[in-house]
Design a protein around this motif. Structure first.
Motif, PDB file in Angstrom:
ATOM      1  N   LEU A 319      37.255  58.898  48.958  1.00  0.00           N
ATOM      2  CA  LEU A 319      38.395  58.899  48.037  1.00  0.00           C
ATOM      3  C   LEU A 319      38.954  60.308  47.848  1.00  0.00           C
ATOM      4  O   LEU A 319      39.963  60.491  47.168  1.00  0.00           O
ATOM      5  CB  LEU A 319      37.978  58.307  46.683  1.00  0.00           C
ATOM      6  CG  LEU A 319      37.431  56.867  46.732  1.00  0.00           C
ATOM      7  CD1 LEU A 319      36.964  56.427  45.350  1.00  0.00           C
ATOM      8  CD2 LEU A 319      38.477  55.906  47.274  1.00  0.00           C
ATOM      9  N   VAL A 341      37.514  57.497  39.380  1.00  0.00           N
ATOM     10  CA  VAL A 341      37.477  56.340  40.268  1.00  0.00           C
ATOM     11  C   VAL A 341      38.084  55.120  39.578  1.00  0.00           C
ATOM     12  O   VAL A 341      38.831  54.353  40.189  1.00  0.00           O
ATOM     13  CB  VAL A 341      36.035  56.041  40.729  1.00  0.00           C
ATOM     14  CG1 VAL A 341      36.009  54.794  41.615  1.00  0.00           C
ATOM     15  CG2 VAL A 341      35.460  57.231  41.494  1.00  0.00           C
ATOM     16  N   VAL A 344      41.618  54.923  39.927  1.00  0.00           N
ATOM     17  CA  VAL A 344      42.041  54.458  41.247  1.00  0.00           C
ATOM     18  C   VAL A 344      41.934  52.936  41.321  1.00  0.00           C
ATOM     19  O   VAL A 344      42.800  52.268  41.885  1.00  0.00           O
ATOM     20  CB  VAL A 344      41.186  55.107  42.362  1.00  0.00           C
ATOM     21  CG1 VAL A 344      41.457  54.449  43.714  1.00  0.00           C
ATOM     22  CG2 VAL A 344      41.468  56.601  42.446  1.00  0.00           C
ATOM     23  N   LEU A 345      40.857  52.388  40.737  1.00  0.00           N
ATOM     24  CA  LEU A 345      40.659  50.937  40.775  1.00  0.00           C
ATOM     25  C   LEU A 345      41.835  50.213  40.119  1.00  0.00           C
ATOM     26  O   LEU A 345      42.320  49.198  40.628  1.00  0.00           O
ATOM     27  CB  LEU A 345      39.359  50.562  40.060  1.00  0.00           C
ATOM     28  CG  LEU A 345      38.044  51.124  40.614  1.00  0.00           C
ATOM     29  CD1 LEU A 345      36.864  50.519  39.876  1.00  0.00           C
ATOM     30  CD2 LEU A 345      37.919  50.869  42.111  1.00  0.00           C
ATOM     31  N   LYS A 346      42.276  50.741  38.983  1.00  0.00           N
ATOM     32  CA  LYS A 346      43.403  50.132  38.279  1.00  0.00           C
ATOM     33  C   LYS A 346      44.220  51.265  37.670  1.00  0.00           C
ATOM     34  O   LYS A 346      43.960  51.692  36.545  1.00  0.00           O
ATOM     35  CB  LYS A 346      42.923  49.160  37.197  1.00  0.00           C
ATOM     36  CG  LYS A 346      44.042  48.315  36.612  1.00  0.00           C
ATOM     37  CD  LYS A 346      43.486  47.243  35.682  1.00  0.00           C
ATOM     38  CE  LYS A 346      44.620  46.362  35.147  1.00  0.00           C
ATOM     39  NZ  LYS A 346      44.091  45.300  34.243  1.00  0.00           N
ATOM     40  N   MET A 409      32.043  48.656  41.376  1.00  0.00           N
ATOM     41  CA  MET A 409      33.247  49.464  41.558  1.00  0.00           C
ATOM     42  C   MET A 409      33.695  49.433  43.021  1.00  0.00           C
ATOM     43  O   MET A 409      34.883  49.271  43.324  1.00  0.00           O
ATOM     44  CB  MET A 409      32.992  50.909  41.106  1.00  0.00           C
ATOM     45  CG  MET A 409      32.746  51.063  39.619  1.00  0.00           C
ATOM     46  SD  MET A 409      32.314  52.761  39.140  1.00  0.00           S
ATOM     47  CE  MET A 409      33.936  53.540  39.121  1.00  0.00           C
ATOM     48  N   TYR A 412      35.062  45.954  43.795  1.00  0.00           N
ATOM     49  CA  TYR A 412      36.390  45.770  43.196  1.00  0.00           C
ATOM     50  C   TYR A 412      37.438  46.522  43.997  1.00  0.00           C
ATOM     51  O   TYR A 412      38.531  45.998  44.268  1.00  0.00           O
ATOM     52  CB  TYR A 412      36.382  46.260  41.739  1.00  0.00           C
ATOM     53  CG  TYR A 412      37.665  45.990  40.994  1.00  0.00           C
ATOM     54  CD1 TYR A 412      37.802  44.851  40.201  1.00  0.00           C
ATOM     55  CD2 TYR A 412      38.749  46.869  41.066  1.00  0.00           C
ATOM     56  CE1 TYR A 412      38.985  44.585  39.522  1.00  0.00           C
ATOM     57  CE2 TYR A 412      39.933  46.623  40.396  1.00  0.00           C
ATOM     58  CZ  TYR A 412      40.047  45.477  39.618  1.00  0.00           C
ATOM     59  OH  TYR A 412      41.212  45.221  38.956  1.00  0.00           O
ATOM     60  N   TYR A 413      37.106  47.744  44.394  1.00  0.00           N
ATOM     61  CA  TYR A 413      38.041  48.563  45.164  1.00  0.00           C
ATOM     62  C   TYR A 413      38.387  47.875  46.489  1.00  0.00           C
ATOM     63  O   TYR A 413      39.558  47.789  46.872  1.00  0.00           O
ATOM     64  CB  TYR A 413      37.426  49.934  45.436  1.00  0.00           C
ATOM     65  CG  TYR A 413      38.255  50.813  46.344  1.00  0.00           C
ATOM     66  CD1 TYR A 413      39.346  51.514  45.852  1.00  0.00           C
ATOM     67  CD2 TYR A 413      37.947  50.938  47.700  1.00  0.00           C
ATOM     68  CE1 TYR A 413      40.126  52.321  46.677  1.00  0.00           C
ATOM     69  CE2 TYR A 413      38.718  51.742  48.540  1.00  0.00           C
ATOM     70  CZ  TYR A 413      39.802  52.425  48.016  1.00  0.00           C
ATOM     71  OH  TYR A 413      40.561  53.210  48.849  1.00  0.00           O
ATOM     72  N   THR A 414      37.366  47.381  47.177  1.00  0.00           N
ATOM     73  CA  THR A 414      37.581  46.746  48.475  1.00  0.00           C
ATOM     74  C   THR A 414      38.442  45.489  48.343  1.00  0.00           C
ATOM     75  O   THR A 414      39.391  45.285  49.111  1.00  0.00           O
ATOM     76  CB  THR A 414      36.237  46.381  49.130  1.00  0.00           C
ATOM     77  OG1 THR A 414      35.441  47.575  49.247  1.00  0.00           O
ATOM     78  CG2 THR A 414      36.434  45.787  50.506  1.00  0.00           C
ATOM     79  N   SER A 416      40.477  44.832  45.912  1.00  0.00           N
ATOM     80  CA  SER A 416      41.805  45.169  45.388  1.00  0.00           C
ATOM     81  C   SER A 416      42.763  45.588  46.496  1.00  0.00           C
ATOM     82  O   SER A 416      43.978  45.533  46.326  1.00  0.00           O
ATOM     83  CB  SER A 416      41.708  46.288  44.348  1.00  0.00           C
ATOM     84  OG  SER A 416      41.384  47.525  44.957  1.00  0.00           O
TER      85      SER A 416
END
Length: 537
Positions: A319, A341, A344-346, A409, A412-414, A416
């Protein structure tokens, strides 16, 4: 443009060109030495890659198709790239598309081994953009040079602990920071008045290197270089000593005098790898007692990094946040990077007024860090994470419960990355999408359909390989896929599978062992990344 430096003027472009040339020569010398026994690179009928001449642009041209870079990755971190997956020239040069495929594989493999690849595209590499090529080559070389510069590989580093410093703090140091401490450790033995804080200004007069060489190889070196008033002559003499010790000169006299940080840190890393010179009579006992040394009685944790922790660390570093994460449990304990982070997720979910920004005053460190940790747990709950029993103090103390948060996390990132508008994608939808693709292929007749990521049939990698071949038809060489279910065959298939996933554009952090051992978390993330690639074609 020019910049004033006292009474003289230095042309920025000319200085930039000099740095490019210096790094090019240093890197190609390293490649020539490390890969000189690779039969394909040295004896290929179609194209001879090695040895690379120092003049001209042969170095940059030889990097364009990605083959040399892939082999360099395997030299730095063995087994990272299954070379059977590469596109090789046969009767004619690779076309641009095949070069791009190799470069996609190179960049994704770099990220997977922890390299920081910022704003570099496969096209930059295939087009021969020199700055991008040099950046990637340096990241790969650095990964290999610094691989064993850590407390686990070299327990004697514990001698570098400073008063009041914990083992976890030392483990969180970057390899470059450990190298500086190592240099200062040896300088303190032979020269009280010398100490370095960087790899540029503090080494430019050559004194540090002269004293360091006498400390680590006392019978083969001396202080004669210090008698030379001419800096060029001094550097030539001390680098001659290094060459006599069979240490490849990553630096030239000019590199030292100019203070090239990359090349000087690489040179010091080579000196350490060849002559760490910190062993004591109880070195064997140190190795035997390493687990005791790395055991934290307060949190009941071992500091040796697991494969799962390494995957999380490489994902976080991909990231491109600052600072670089060297050791999860120390670098994340103040909660600050985790909050970055979450943003970045939301995007926008983190209220910056609620964030405590380090560095903290000593008396406030625990309180501010735990506050950040509690805010992380709050945000995780808002995203639907299951965080039963996790509190801010667990993150601060380096408790293994942190891994549960990191896994959710990363997951969720993947997921998203594939959401449509505000609609979230679930694991169930990933499985359904994959199975639909597998059923649609008439040739494969749905042979590798699976019920969940825990399905034991997934450990032979056939479902992943079939899906890759459906996403990019004809990409899988089924003649090299092994049909037996032995652990060795499964591992070979998994290595080939992950390499091919990266080649078609999937950024995956799983290791072959994760697939073979049925690690459903990492297997699920691989399928999700494949879905991202396939759904956007």
């Amino acid at each position: 443009s020019t910049q004033s430096t006292g009474e003289c003027f230095v042309d920025d472009q000319e200085e930039k060109k000099v740095n490019v040339d210096q790094e090019k020569v240093a890197f190609l010398r390293w490649i020539n030495k490390r890969l000189k026994n690779d039969r394909y690179l040295t004896k290929s009928y179609f194209k001879k890659y090695l040895p690379i001449p120092e003049d001209g642009d042969t170095f940059f041209n030889n990097l364009k198709d990605g083959i040399l870079l892939s082999k360099l990755i395997n030299d730095s971190v063995p087994g990272s790239v299954d070379e059977r997956a590469l596109n090789y020239p046969k009767t004619r040069p690779l076309n641009y598309f095949m070069m791009l495929e190799n470069q996609i594989l190179v960049l994704n493999s770099c990220v997977a081994i922890g390299c920081r690849i910022v704003s570099i595209k496969p096209e930059d590499m295939a087009d021969g953009k020199k700055e991008s090529q040099l950046n990637v080559v340096w990241q790969i070389i650095r990964a290999g040079l610094m691989r064993d510069i850590n407390l686990k590989s070299y327990p004697a580093f514990k001698k570098l602990l400073q008063e009041g410093e914990t083992t976890a703090k030392l483990m969180a140091k970057t390899p470059e920071e450990l190298l500086m401490r190592w240099v200062n450790f040896h300088l303190s033995r032979v020269c009280d008045h010398k100490k370095i804080r960087n790899f540029y200004k503090d080494i430019q007069d050559g004194e540090v290197y002269t004293y360091l060489l006498t400390a680590i190889a006392p019978g083969d070196t001396d202080l004669l270089p210090l008698r030379e008033d001419d800096l060029e002559d001094r550097m030539e003499m001390l680098l001659g000593y290094a060459q006599d010790l069979d240490v490849l000169n990553f630096v030239t006299p000019r590199d030292i005098i100019k203070g090239n940080i990359k090349l000087n840190s690489a040179f010091v890393a080579q000196l350490f790898n060849a002559f760490p010179s910190m062993e004591t009579e109880d070195q064997v006992d140190q190795l035997d007692d390493f687990d005791d040394m790395c055991y934290n009685e307060d949190t009941e944790l071992f500091f040796e990094e697991t494969r799962e922790e390494k995957s999380f660390r490489h994902w976080l570093n991909s990231l491109n946040f600052t600072p670089y994460v060297s050791y999860l449990f120390e670098d994340l304990r103040d909660g600050y990077l985790l909050l970055k982070v979450f943003d970045v997720l939301k995007p926008g979910m983190v209220n910056q007024d609620e964030v405590n920004t380090p560095p903290f005053k000593p008396l406030q460190h625990v309180y501010r860090s735990v506050e950040n940790g509690n805010y992380c747990v709050q945000l995780g709950n808002e995203l639907g994470f299951k965080l039963v029993g996790i509190e801010g103090n667990n993150i601060y103390e380096g408790n293994k419960l942190l891994l549960s948060l990191l896994w959710q996390m990363m997951r969720y990132y993947t997921l998203s990355l594939m959401k449509m508008g505000d609609k979230e994608i679930s694991e169930k939808e990933v499985i359904e999408w994959c199975n639909d693709k597998l059923r649609q292929d008439k040739a494969k007749k749905g042979r590798s359909v699976f019920k969940s990521f825990k399905d034991s049939n997934l450990t032979n990698s056939l479902a992943m390989l079939d899906l890759i071949d459906i996403i990019q038809p004809g990409s899988i060489g089924y003649d090299i896929v092994l049909s037996s279910n032995t652990p060795e065959s499964k591992l070979e298939n998994a290595r080939y599978c992950l390499t091919m996933a990266r080649k078609i554009g999937a950024t995956v952090f799983a290791l072959p062992e994760d697939i073979v051992e049925g690690n459903h978390k990492m297997i699920g993330l691989v399928f999700a990344r494949l879905m991202k690639v396939g759904a956007h074609l």
